[in-house]
Design an enzyme around this catalytic site. Sequence first.
Site, PDB file in Angstrom:
ATOM      1  N   LYS A 115       0.978  -1.161   0.017  1.00  0.00           N
ATOM      2  CA  LYS A 115       0.061   0.090  -0.039  1.00  0.00           C
ATOM      3  C   LYS A 115       0.967   1.233   0.137  1.00  0.00           C
ATOM      4  O   LYS A 115       0.417   2.371  -0.584  1.00  0.00           O
ATOM      5  CB  LYS A 115      -1.111   0.104   1.161  1.00  0.00           C
ATOM      6  N   LYS A 217      -4.777 -10.377  -7.015  1.00  0.00           N
ATOM      7  CA  LYS A 217      -6.014 -10.478  -6.121  1.00  0.00           C
ATOM      8  C   LYS A 217      -7.160  -9.550  -6.550  1.00  0.00           C
ATOM      9  O   LYS A 217      -6.776  -8.582  -7.111  1.00  0.00           O
ATOM     10  CB  LYS A 217      -5.494 -10.156  -4.699  1.00  0.00           C
ATOM     11  N   LYS A 220     -10.655  -4.082  -4.374  1.00  0.00           N
ATOM     12  CA  LYS A 220     -11.547  -2.785  -4.651  1.00  0.00           C
ATOM     13  C   LYS A 220     -10.782  -1.645  -5.365  1.00  0.00           C
ATOM     14  O   LYS A 220     -11.465  -0.877  -6.098  1.00  0.00           O
ATOM     15  CB  LYS A 220     -11.830  -2.211  -3.180  1.00  0.00           C
TER      16      LYS A 220
HETATM   17  P1  TYM Z   1     -10.507  -5.621   3.730  1.00  0.00           P
HETATM   18  O1  TYM Z   1     -11.522  -4.518   4.176  1.00  0.00           O
HETATM   19  O2  TYM Z   1      -9.450  -5.547   2.665  1.00  0.00           O
HETATM   20  O3  TYM Z   1     -11.173  -7.147   3.535  1.00  0.00           O
HETATM   21  C1  TYM Z   1     -12.268  -7.578   4.092  1.00  0.00           C
HETATM   22  C2  TYM Z   1     -12.245  -9.087   4.261  1.00  0.00           C
HETATM   23  O4  TYM Z   1     -12.323  -9.474   2.699  1.00  0.00           O
HETATM   24  C3  TYM Z   1     -11.083 -10.365   2.397  1.00  0.00           C
HETATM   25  N1  TYM Z   1     -10.750 -10.418   1.148  1.00  0.00           N
HETATM   26  C4  TYM Z   1     -10.552 -11.314   0.312  1.00  0.00           C
HETATM   27  N2  TYM Z   1     -10.836 -12.673   0.570  1.00  0.00           N
HETATM   28  C5  TYM Z   1     -10.608 -13.470  -0.661  1.00  0.00           C
HETATM   29  N3  TYM Z   1     -10.093 -12.950  -1.641  1.00  0.00           N
HETATM   30  C6  TYM Z   1     -10.021 -11.705  -2.028  1.00  0.00           C
HETATM   31  N4  TYM Z   1      -9.445 -11.116  -3.180  1.00  0.00           N
HETATM   32  C7  TYM Z   1     -10.092 -10.898  -0.994  1.00  0.00           C
HETATM   33  N5  TYM Z   1     -10.038  -9.444  -0.630  1.00  0.00           N
HETATM   34  C8  TYM Z   1     -10.405  -9.429   0.295  1.00  0.00           C
HETATM   35  C9  TYM Z   1     -10.114  -9.939   3.652  1.00  0.00           C
HETATM   36  O5  TYM Z   1      -9.218 -10.887   3.652  1.00  0.00           O
HETATM   37  C10 TYM Z   1     -10.801  -9.535   4.730  1.00  0.00           C
HETATM   38  O6  TYM Z   1     -11.331 -10.755   5.561  1.00  0.00           O
HETATM   39  N6  TYM Z   1      -7.554  -5.397   7.656  1.00  0.00           N
HETATM   40  C11 TYM Z   1      -8.748  -6.031   7.211  1.00  0.00           C
HETATM   41  C12 TYM Z   1      -9.923  -5.277   8.062  1.00  0.00           C
HETATM   42  C13 TYM Z   1      -9.916  -5.602   9.516  1.00  0.00           C
HETATM   43  C14 TYM Z   1      -9.992  -6.703  10.320  1.00  0.00           C
HETATM   44  C15 TYM Z   1      -9.943  -6.512  11.537  1.00  0.00           C
HETATM   45  C16 TYM Z   1     -10.239  -8.296   9.925  1.00  0.00           C
HETATM   46  C17 TYM Z   1      -9.588  -4.640  10.337  1.00  0.00           C
HETATM   47  N7  TYM Z   1      -9.556  -4.960  11.767  1.00  0.00           N
HETATM   48  C18 TYM Z   1      -9.848  -7.388  12.809  1.00  0.00           C
HETATM   49  C19 TYM Z   1     -10.383  -9.104  10.922  1.00  0.00           C
HETATM   50  C20 TYM Z   1     -10.144  -8.794  12.172  1.00  0.00           C
HETATM   51  C21 TYM Z   1      -8.929  -5.457   5.714  1.00  0.00           C
HETATM   52  O7  TYM Z   1      -8.416  -4.615   5.334  1.00  0.00           O
HETATM   53  O8  TYM Z   1      -9.822  -6.293   5.205  1.00  0.00           O
END
Ligand code: TYM
Length: 355
Positions: A115, A217, A220
Amino acid sequence: MNGFNPLVFSGVQPTGNLHLGNYLGAIRKFVALQDSYDCIYCVVDLHALTIAPDPVELMRATREVTAAFIAAGIDPKKNIVFNQSRVKQHAELAWVFNCVARMGWLSRMTQFKEKAGKDRENASAGLFVYPSLMAADILVYRATHVPVGDDQKQHLELTRDIAQKFNNDHSTRIADLGAGVEMMMGDEKVNGFFPLTEPLIEGPAPRVMSLRDGQKKMSKSDPSDLSRINLTDDADSISKKIRKAKTDPAPLPSELDGLKERPEAENLVGIYAALADTTKEKVIADFGGQQFSVFKPALADLAVEKLAPIAAEMRRISADPGYIDGVLREGGERAEIQAEATMKTVREIIGLLGD
Ligand code: TYM
């Protein structure tokens, strides 16, 4: 897990364009887990600040993720659903963890490197300490299980490292206060305050890839809308994107092994398996030897059947922002009670004077 009460926590960032990867890697698992666990699901708006979103867009996206949770089947009465910033204890514990996590640990995070890109000097300090806040999200509830996609694995390892260091550094005080729970750390039985949280990553699609490039991957932030299926896409867009998905010219293999070195084919098979709630083996047993001209329409039909109702429900729920705000408010109140109970003890453990 050990002596801790089982509790599921997970979070999703409100950064727009929720997609199939978010659904299959995370949200769908949230829905499944609510039958067997107490669950807390959080829209992590403080995390979104690391990339300086437009304020109005941030509020819209926070409501949209909440609508997606509910549309996918999460019951906000049974579970706790809220936005992170309402519960101030997340930020408080994140500060404590900034003083536990080491610079070296944070520097190794691949998500930060990705990032921040080449211009690291110009990345926000928030982006660098992002994983401390994530550890705080989880541990402020002393959650034992965290359903996430594969890309969050490293952050969860860091969460365990933070918990372990905190438990070690304060072991005497935790014992004196009787605040610990019996748990295994390696081969040793100890009294820890924070659990060593387990990620729940398994399933046929832990990492959904871009429909335009099987090495990337699904994300978004990909500039090409054709690279992802958005949760708000209608039936026509879903079908079109699957029809246009990149593939190779060979038919599907008759053995799972035949998907190696064929990332686009493997991705579509994984998506099919996840949507159909089955395994990649079963999909290959059904479609092995078939051309993509047969497989893609079947996948498109399945995706429309599973996803279009969610999109419609999201639209319905989003039309009532008052309802969504009520869910978040009530969820925040319930979450805060639990988070404050943890923080009261944390303050005592580390020596912060309070009431
Ligand atoms: P975020 O918002 O990027 O994504 C949310 C969830 O979606 C999953 N994900 C995917 N899974 C499979 N294939 C993909 N291409 C894909 N893109 C996204 C992510 O693994 C995630 O589970 N840091 C985290 C948010 C967060 C969080 C937490 C998660 C903040 N605090 C505490 C768990 C526990 C994030 O940026 O997810």
